[in-house]
Design an enzyme around this catalytic site. Structure first.
Site, PDB file in Angstrom:
ATOM      1  CB  ALA A  76       2.273  14.551  -3.458  1.00 46.99           C
ATOM      2  CB  THR A  77       5.744  12.253   0.174  1.00 46.24           C
ATOM      3  OG1 THR A  77       4.462  12.173   0.817  1.00 46.24           O
ATOM      4  CG2 THR A  77       6.817  12.362   1.245  1.00 46.24           C
ATOM      5  CG  HIS A 191      -2.729   7.755  -4.267  1.00 48.58           C
ATOM      6  ND1 HIS A 191      -3.475   7.665  -3.112  1.00 48.58           N
ATOM      7  CD2 HIS A 191      -1.609   8.436  -3.928  1.00 48.58           C
ATOM      8  CE1 HIS A 191      -2.826   8.257  -2.117  1.00 48.58           C
ATOM      9  NE2 HIS A 191      -1.692   8.721  -2.592  1.00 48.58           N
ATOM     10  CB  CYS A 309      -0.247  10.841   6.752  1.00 50.96           C
ATOM     11  SG  CYS A 309      -0.300  10.653   4.964  1.00 50.96           S
TER      12      CYS A 309
END
Length: 363
Positions: A76-77, A191, A309
């Protein structure tokens, strides 16, 4: 890892579903099975791998709105970076509780940035003032730290009325809730829905133009160069199909776990909305709590203080600060993340252990 270890950090990542693992295995086989073939090659093994990729693309796309195309990414990043850097004009507005993958990408883009505030419940007001000339509005579907579910459909309408595109980070909602209505761009990752790490996707509504982020061989319609992994795609696809099938069952299971946890940790305060939330996420606060000591005393339980994160920064959570908590209050908070494979007995044992450890601190 001890057998009695209890995993309550499903916002950080989820375990790989057995069905996803089984779907990956043929593409991880040795030379004799030809499962290693490059899906961009024209020979028969390559075509077989390409077919598996396309089956997976359809399975993942079934979680998202009709009328768009799905581009596989590394996660997604990458998908969020590609969407944000594709904005052709104007400024970018994003909520104060967006993931760092959105915030840092916006700040690196050089576009005029506007942070949209949230209220004490962690929700963006659909009538929030958005600056004129905004070209992109980015608001996540489900917050990864406090579990609040945003009014994305209304915010998408606001964006479109201004002539802006609407980007939704649906990482925590994909496969668990209906897709974000009205979005033009949606980022997801495998994930977080019981698929493998290392693969995600960007969904792009038909007619929306985006730029490539990675140059090379021109794969994924020229929008994402690089050799795709049939194994990762197959695992993602199988996990998505299973999530689609189990969506209501999983939701009811998590509602029961959240209710159980709240009944045991009844003196803890809830961070974020009690109503507009995903039940798999509980962010709780107890005044005077020493989180590092609690984590040490409960070392056989995996839980967190917020986003994985940002866990190494030492700074108070940006999300908890945005909903009005003082730094000390933010540091008195914990996040419990339940998932499909979390048992009631595990939640009961973990919550009793957490409560006992908190009481041992005298709070």
């Amino acid at each position: 890892m001890p057998a009695q270890f209890i995993y309550l950090d499903n916002q950080a990542t989820t375990p790989l579903a057995p069905e996803a693992r089984a779907a990956m295995e043929p593409w991880l086989a040795g030379p004799e099975a030809m499962g290693f073939a490059n899906p961009h090659s024209m020979h028969r093994p390559g075509r077989a791998a390409a077919a598996a990729v396309e089956v997976a693309r359809e399975q993942v796309a079934a979680l998202l709105p009709k009328g768009g195309r799905l581009i596989f990414t590394s996660g997604a990043t990458e998908a969020l970076n590609q969407a944000i850097r594709s904005v052709p004009r104007g400024g970018i507005a994003y909520s104060a509780i967006e993931h760092s993958a959105v915030v840092n990408s916006v700040l690196a883009s050089g576009a005029a940035a506007q942070e949209l505030p949230v209220n004490a419940d962690g929700l963006v007001d659909p009538d929030v003032e958005i600056a004129e000339g905004t070209g992109l509005v980015a608001v996540m579907q489900v917050n990864n730290e406090i579990g609040t579910v945003q009014p994305v459909a209304q915010l998408a309408i606001r964006a479109h009325e201004m002539g802006a595109l609407f980007l939704c980070d649906a990482v925590q909602g994909a496969g668990k809730l209906a897709p974000p209505e009205g979005a033009d761009l949606i980022a997801i990752t495998a994930h977080k829905l019981y698929g493998p790490k290392g693969i995600g996707a960007l969904w792009v509504r038909d007619g929306v133009k985006i730029a490539s982020l990675i140059e090379g061989g021109g794969q994924e319609g020229g929008l994402r160069s690089g050799t795709l992994s049939p194994a990762l795609c197959a695992g993602f696809g199988a996990a998505a199909a299973l999530a689609n099938e189990r969506m209501e069952t999983d939701f009811q299971h998590l509602c029961g776990l959240a209710q159980l946890a709240r009944s045991i940790l009844s003196r803890w305060s809830l961070n974020g909305s009690a109503a507009a939330r995903w039940p798999g996420n509980l962010n709780l606060r107890l005044d005077g709590l020493n989180f590092p000591r609690l984590l040490s005393d409960c070392r056989t339980i995996a839980f967190s203080a917020g986003s994985a994160c940002g866990s190494g920064t030492g700074a108070p959570s940006r999300v908890l600060s945005a909903i009005g908590l003082e730094p000390k209050e933010a540091r008195n908070s914990i996040r419990l993340g339940f998932g499909r494979y979390t048992a009631r007995e595990e939640v009961e044992a973990a919550c009793h252990a957490i409560e006992a450890a908190a009481q041992a601190q005298g709070v």
